[in-house]
Motif scaffolding. Structure first.
Motif, PDB file in Angstrom:
ATOM      1  N   LYS A 192      98.555  23.651  73.027  1.00  0.00           N
ATOM      2  CA  LYS A 192      98.230  23.018  74.310  1.00  0.00           C
ATOM      3  C   LYS A 192      97.019  22.108  74.192  1.00  0.00           C
ATOM      4  CE  LYS A 192     100.055  26.536  77.493  1.00  0.00           C
ATOM      5  NZ  LYS A 192      99.688  27.602  78.472  1.00  0.00           N
ATOM      6  N   GLU A 226     111.608  31.002  68.847  1.00  0.00           N
ATOM      7  CA  GLU A 226     111.346  30.859  70.281  1.00  0.00           C
ATOM      8  C   GLU A 226     109.928  30.359  70.536  1.00  0.00           C
ATOM      9  OE1 GLU A 226     112.217  34.687  71.854  1.00  0.00           O
ATOM     10  OE2 GLU A 226     114.406  34.423  71.741  1.00  0.00           O
ATOM     11  N   ALA A 237     109.979  26.714  69.812  1.00  0.00           N
ATOM     12  CA  ALA A 237     110.703  26.000  70.862  1.00  0.00           C
ATOM     13  C   ALA A 237     109.853  25.857  72.115  1.00  0.00           C
ATOM     14  CB  ALA A 237     112.005  26.736  71.178  1.00  0.00           C
ATOM     15  N   THR A 238     109.079  26.888  72.451  1.00  0.00           N
ATOM     16  CA  THR A 238     108.196  26.824  73.616  1.00  0.00           C
ATOM     17  C   THR A 238     107.155  25.732  73.436  1.00  0.00           C
ATOM     18  OG1 THR A 238     108.488  29.173  74.109  1.00  0.00           O
ATOM     19  CG2 THR A 238     106.525  28.109  74.999  1.00  0.00           C
ATOM     20  N   GLU A 271     107.394  23.061  71.482  1.00  0.00           N
ATOM     21  CA  GLU A 271     108.079  21.764  71.520  1.00  0.00           C
ATOM     22  C   GLU A 271     108.431  21.385  72.960  1.00  0.00           C
ATOM     23  OE1 GLU A 271     108.797  19.727  69.014  1.00  0.00           O
ATOM     24  OE2 GLU A 271     108.485  20.924  67.201  1.00  0.00           O
ATOM     25  N   LYS A 272     108.862  22.368  73.751  1.00  0.00           N
ATOM     26  CA  LYS A 272     109.241  22.102  75.141  1.00  0.00           C
ATOM     27  C   LYS A 272     108.060  21.602  75.949  1.00  0.00           C
ATOM     28  CE  LYS A 272     111.418  24.322  79.156  1.00  0.00           C
ATOM     29  NZ  LYS A 272     111.986  25.598  79.684  1.00  0.00           N
ATOM     30  N   GLU A 273     106.861  22.063  75.580  1.00  0.00           N
ATOM     31  CA  GLU A 273     105.654  21.647  76.298  1.00  0.00           C
ATOM     32  C   GLU A 273     105.017  20.400  75.694  1.00  0.00           C
ATOM     33  OE1 GLU A 273     103.055  25.000  76.616  1.00  0.00           O
ATOM     34  OE2 GLU A 273     104.466  26.153  77.855  1.00  0.00           O
ATOM     35  N   GLY A 274     105.758  19.740  74.791  1.00  0.00           N
ATOM     36  CA  GLY A 274     105.301  18.468  74.248  1.00  0.00           C
ATOM     37  C   GLY A 274     104.537  18.552  72.953  1.00  0.00           C
ATOM     38  N   THR A 289     104.062  20.005  68.737  1.00  0.00           N
ATOM     39  CA  THR A 289     104.819  19.969  67.486  1.00  0.00           C
ATOM     40  C   THR A 289     104.591  21.278  66.744  1.00  0.00           C
ATOM     41  OG1 THR A 289     104.445  17.578  67.341  1.00  0.00           O
ATOM     42  CG2 THR A 289     105.238  18.686  65.365  1.00  0.00           C
TER      43      THR A 289
END
Length: 252
Positions: free
Chosen positions: A23, A41, A44-45, A47-50, A52
Motif C-alpha cells: 500500500k 491470494e 492477488a489482493t 495486485e487488485k489494489e494496484g 505489484t
C-alpha cells in the motif's frame, strides 16, 4: 520502485505485512510454504489494489534450498522490476508448537530451531548480496521470549525467538556499515493460523487472553502488519536494533 521480500505471507501477520507494505508503493516478493493458495491470494489482493507482487514457494526450514531461491529472486527482480537488488526483508515465516520441557522431543526442538532461528539466519546471509544499501530488515519475534509473556509450554519456541532477538541486534551492528537497519517486532496473542489454527479450534481461550491484555482484546494480524510496514519505511529511518512489543499491553 522499492521492493520487499516477505516470508510466510500466505496468511496472518505475513499476509498483512505484505499488503501494508504494498500500500505504501513498494513491490513485494512474498513466499508461502504449505499454503500455496494463500500465497496466491495475498499476491492477488495486492495486485487488485494496484500494487505489484510475485508469490514464490519457500521452506525456511530447508537451508539447502536457499541458493536456488536467491537465483529465483534475482530473476524476478530483473523481469518484474528491472532491478538487480531489493530493499526490505521481513523474516516472518514460522510456526508454533507447544509442550512442557519434560515432554519436548529433540525432533520437535530441532524443527523449531531450523524454522525460527537457523532459517532467518542463513536466508538473510544468502540474500544479503542482493540487498541494496540503506535498506531494512524486520524479524518477527514473540513476546513469549520476554518476562511478561512467559506461559508454560513455550520453552522451545520462546528460546528460538529469544535467539532471534539477539540475532536482530547483531545484524543491526554488522549491517550498519551498509546503512541497513534491523529491528524485530514481538507480537502478543494474535488471531492467526499459528498453532494449527488454535484460535479457531479453541475459541474459549480468547476471553481469558483478552482479559490479560491492557487494551482488552487479542491482537489482529493488521495490528502487527502495520508496525512491520512502518519499521521498513523511511518513517523509521532512525530506528535500528530495537525489539518492539506489539501486544496491546499483555500482562501489563
Amino acid at each position: 520502485m522499492r521492493v520487499a521480500i516477505v516470508t510466510g505471507a500466505s496468511s496472518g501477520i505475513g499476509r498483512s505485512a505484505a499488503i501494508e507494505i504494498a500500500k505504501r508503493g513498494t513491490g513485494v516478493i512474498l513466499t508461502y510454504g504449505s499454503n500455496p493458495q494463500g500465497g496466491l491470494e495475498t499476491a492477488a489482493t495486492i495486485e487488485k489494489e494496484g500494487g505489484t507482487a510475485v508469490a514464490l514457494p519457500l521452506d525456511v526450514g530447508e537451508t539447502g534450498t536457499f541458493a536456488a531461491f536467491r537465483e529465483t529472486v534475482a530473476g524476478v527482480l530483473r523481469d518484474t522490476w528491472r532491478r538487480d537488488t531489493f530493499d526490505y526483508l521481513v523474516n516472518n515465516a514460522g510456526f508454533a508448537q507447544t509442550s512442557l520441557i519434560e515432554d519436548t522431543t529433540e525432533e520437535a526442538f530441532d524443527r523449531l530451531m531450523r524454522v525460527l532461528l537457523k532459517g532467518p539466519y542463513f536466508l538473510t546471509q544468502r540474500l544479503l548480496p542482493l540487498m541494496a544499501d540503506g535498506g531494512a530488515i524486520v524479524n518477527t519475534s514473540s513476546n513469549s521470549a520476554a518476562t511478561a509473556g512467559l506461559e508454560p509450554g513455550y520453552s522451545a519456541y520462546a528460546s528460538m525467538k529469544g535467539g532471534l532477538d539477539v540475532l536482530t541486534r547483531y545484524m543491526a551492528k554488522e549491517f550498519s556499515t551498509r546503512g541497513i537497519r534491523v529491528n524485530a517486532v514481538s507480537p502478543g496473542s494474535t488471531r492467526t493460523r499459528i498453532g494449527d489454527d488454535a484460535f479457531t479450534r479453541f475459541p474459549e481461550v480468547v476471553p481469558a487472553l483478552a482479559a490479560k491484555t491492557a487494551l482488552g482484546r487479542v491482537g489482529e494480524p493488521d495490528d502487527i502488519g502495520a508496525m512491520i510496514a512502518t519499521l521498513v519505511s523511511d518513517e523509521s529511518r532512525w530506528v535500528t536494533a530495537q525489539n518492539i512489543e506489539v501486544s496491546g499491553g499483555y500482562n501489563l
